[in-house]
Design a protein around this motif. Sequence first.
Motif, PDB file in Angstrom:
ATOM      1  N   ALA A  63     -17.233   1.969   6.812  1.00 22.40           N
ATOM      2  CA  ALA A  63     -18.644   2.227   7.119  1.00 22.40           C
ATOM      3  C   ALA A  63     -19.456   2.190   5.837  1.00 22.40           C
ATOM      4  CB  ALA A  63     -18.774   3.604   7.786  1.00 22.40           C
ATOM      5  N   GLU A  64     -20.770   2.220   5.963  1.00 21.33           N
ATOM      6  CA  GLU A  64     -21.700   2.395   4.849  1.00 21.33           C
ATOM      7  C   GLU A  64     -21.362   1.556   3.614  1.00 21.33           C
ATOM      8  OE1 GLU A  64     -22.281   6.588   4.079  1.00 21.33           O
ATOM      9  OE2 GLU A  64     -21.942   7.020   6.192  1.00 21.33           O
ATOM     10  N   GLY A  65     -21.334   0.250   3.779  1.00 16.82           N
ATOM     11  CA  GLY A  65     -21.087  -0.632   2.644  1.00 16.82           C
ATOM     12  C   GLY A  65     -19.621  -0.971   2.411  1.00 16.82           C
ATOM     13  N   TYR A  66     -18.734  -0.460   3.236  1.00 17.79           N
ATOM     14  CA  TYR A  66     -17.304  -0.722   3.076  1.00 17.79           C
ATOM     15  C   TYR A  66     -16.728  -1.489   4.265  1.00 17.79           C
ATOM     16  CZ  TYR A  66     -17.510   2.622  -0.757  1.00 17.79           C
ATOM     17  OH  TYR A  66     -17.822   3.274  -1.932  1.00 17.79           O
ATOM     18  N   ALA A  67     -17.533  -2.300   4.911  1.00 19.54           N
ATOM     19  CA  ALA A  67     -17.092  -3.022   6.108  1.00 19.54           C
ATOM     20  C   ALA A  67     -15.863  -3.894   5.846  1.00 19.54           C
ATOM     21  CB  ALA A  67     -18.235  -3.870   6.663  1.00 19.54           C
ATOM     22  N   ASP A  68     -15.734  -4.421   4.639  1.00 16.47           N
ATOM     23  CA  ASP A  68     -14.614  -5.297   4.317  1.00 16.47           C
ATOM     24  C   ASP A  68     -13.493  -4.588   3.563  1.00 16.47           C
ATOM     25  OD1 ASP A  68     -15.886  -7.510   5.491  1.00 16.47           O
ATOM     26  OD2 ASP A  68     -17.000  -7.922   3.647  1.00 16.47           O
ATOM     27  N   ALA A  69     -13.527  -3.273   3.519  1.00 18.93           N
ATOM     28  CA  ALA A  69     -12.509  -2.518   2.780  1.00 18.93           C
ATOM     29  C   ALA A  69     -11.148  -2.683   3.448  1.00 18.93           C
ATOM     30  CB  ALA A  69     -12.882  -1.045   2.727  1.00 18.93           C
ATOM     31  N   PRO A  70     -10.109  -2.854   2.644  1.00 24.41           N
ATOM     32  CA  PRO A  70      -8.765  -2.930   3.227  1.00 24.41           C
ATOM     33  C   PRO A  70      -8.303  -1.538   3.657  1.00 24.41           C
ATOM     34  CG  PRO A  70      -8.611  -2.942   0.854  1.00 24.41           C
ATOM     35  CD  PRO A  70     -10.078  -2.991   1.192  1.00 24.41           C
ATOM     36  N   ARG A  71      -7.384  -1.500   4.576  1.00 22.65           N
ATOM     37  CA  ARG A  71      -6.759  -0.222   4.928  1.00 22.65           C
ATOM     38  C   ARG A  71      -5.776   0.082   3.811  1.00 22.65           C
ATOM     39  NH1 ARG A  71      -2.219   2.049   7.139  1.00 22.65           N
ATOM     40  NH2 ARG A  71      -2.536   3.684   8.674  1.00 22.65           N
ATOM     41  N   PRO A  72      -5.955   1.195   3.109  1.00 22.69           N
ATOM     42  CA  PRO A  72      -5.044   1.477   1.990  1.00 22.69           C
ATOM     43  C   PRO A  72      -3.638   1.809   2.480  1.00 22.69           C
ATOM     44  CG  PRO A  72      -6.612   3.265   2.274  1.00 22.69           C
ATOM     45  CD  PRO A  72      -6.998   2.200   3.241  1.00 22.69           C
ATOM     46  N   ASP A  73      -2.670   1.454   1.658  1.00 21.60           N
ATOM     47  CA  ASP A  73      -1.277   1.801   1.927  1.00 21.60           C
ATOM     48  C   ASP A  73      -0.971   3.191   1.388  1.00 21.60           C
ATOM     49  OD1 ASP A  73      -0.335  -0.835   2.987  1.00 21.60           O
ATOM     50  OD2 ASP A  73      -1.025  -1.488   1.010  1.00 21.60           O
ATOM     51  N   LEU A  74      -1.811   3.675   0.478  1.00 18.34           N
ATOM     52  CA  LEU A  74      -1.618   4.963  -0.178  1.00 18.34           C
ATOM     53  C   LEU A  74      -2.973   5.483  -0.631  1.00 18.34           C
ATOM     54  CD1 LEU A  74       0.242   7.117  -1.582  1.00 18.34           C
ATOM     55  CD2 LEU A  74       0.264   5.581  -3.567  1.00 18.34           C
ATOM     56  N   ILE A  75      -3.159   6.803  -0.533  1.00 15.81           N
ATOM     57  CA  ILE A  75      -4.363   7.452  -1.046  1.00 15.81           C
ATOM     58  C   ILE A  75      -3.948   8.414  -2.149  1.00 15.81           C
ATOM     59  CG2 ILE A  75      -6.318   8.973  -0.518  1.00 15.81           C
ATOM     60  CD1 ILE A  75      -6.033   7.989   2.442  1.00 15.81           C
ATOM     61  N   LEU A  76      -4.565   8.266  -3.322  1.00 12.42           N
ATOM     62  CA  LEU A  76      -4.433   9.243  -4.409  1.00 12.42           C
ATOM     63  C   LEU A  76      -5.710  10.066  -4.388  1.00 12.42           C
ATOM     64  CD1 LEU A  76      -3.034   7.123  -7.384  1.00 12.42           C
ATOM     65  CD2 LEU A  76      -1.786   8.662  -5.859  1.00 12.42           C
ATOM     66  N   LEU A  77      -5.576  11.363  -4.199  1.00 12.14           N
ATOM     67  CA  LEU A  77      -6.727  12.199  -3.878  1.00 12.14           C
ATOM     68  C   LEU A  77      -6.875  13.372  -4.837  1.00 12.14           C
ATOM     69  CD1 LEU A  77      -8.955  12.890  -1.740  1.00 12.14           C
ATOM     70  CD2 LEU A  77      -7.166  14.137  -0.500  1.00 12.14           C
ATOM     71  N   ASP A  78      -8.015  13.426  -5.513  1.00 12.47           N
ATOM     72  CA  ASP A  78      -8.358  14.596  -6.314  1.00 12.47           C
ATOM     73  C   ASP A  78      -8.857  15.680  -5.354  1.00 12.47           C
ATOM     74  OD1 ASP A  78      -8.847  16.194  -8.548  1.00 12.47           O
ATOM     75  OD2 ASP A  78     -10.827  15.349  -8.894  1.00 12.47           O
ATOM     76  N   LEU A  79      -8.658  16.935  -5.713  1.00 11.45           N
ATOM     77  CA  LEU A  79      -9.129  18.017  -4.844  1.00 11.45           C
ATOM     78  C   LEU A  79     -10.562  18.428  -5.119  1.00 11.45           C
ATOM     79  CD1 LEU A  79      -6.174  20.556  -4.532  1.00 11.45           C
ATOM     80  CD2 LEU A  79      -6.898  18.783  -2.920  1.00 11.45           C
ATOM     81  N   ASN A  80     -10.928  18.550  -6.373  1.00 14.12           N
ATOM     82  CA  ASN A  80     -12.217  19.136  -6.730  1.00 14.12           C
ATOM     83  C   ASN A  80     -13.232  18.051  -7.058  1.00 14.12           C
ATOM     84  OD1 ASN A  80     -11.202  21.854  -6.537  1.00 14.12           O
ATOM     85  ND2 ASN A  80     -10.050  21.395  -8.378  1.00 14.12           N
TER      86      ASN A  80
END
Length: 156
Positions: A63-80
């Motif tokens: 959504a919102e400018g990411y219409a062509d974004a791939p589905r990630p195989d992995l997410i690296l996520l910061d908490l803060n």
Amino acid sequence: MDDSMTSRGASTEPAPPAIDVLLVEDDEGDVIMVREAFEQRGPATRLHVVNDGIEAVAFLRRAEGYADAPRPDLILLDLNMPRMDGREVLAEVKADPALTAIPVVVLTTSAAQEDILSSYSLYANAYITKPADLDEFLDAVGKVDEFFGTTVTLPN
């Protein structure tokens, strides 16, 4: 010499397939270090970066400018992070049937037991406290890349 050859002769192992990794990180210095860690391991990882949780959810839902974004195989996520923190992103990802199978590795400065417990309670696949030492940081991210890029079988 073609791509299948190494300096020691013909490669018998096929190259691992490229994976798409979504890094959700608001600290530009950490983004640079993660990018460097992946680059040291070779071109088998395509790193996509968003700077907060709202952008992460938009990327994941295309959504919102990411219409062509791939589905990630992995997410690296910061908490803060500002606007929407990593815990909220993790809760949304794991509550969405279209996203829940994506592995999420929390990569954060917090070593607080409360953050570790809450992340695993929200079904994080792993929790890594960012090492302060550059070499240790690069090594930790490299191990994540090796594990998820070559060792495990990821969902399609």
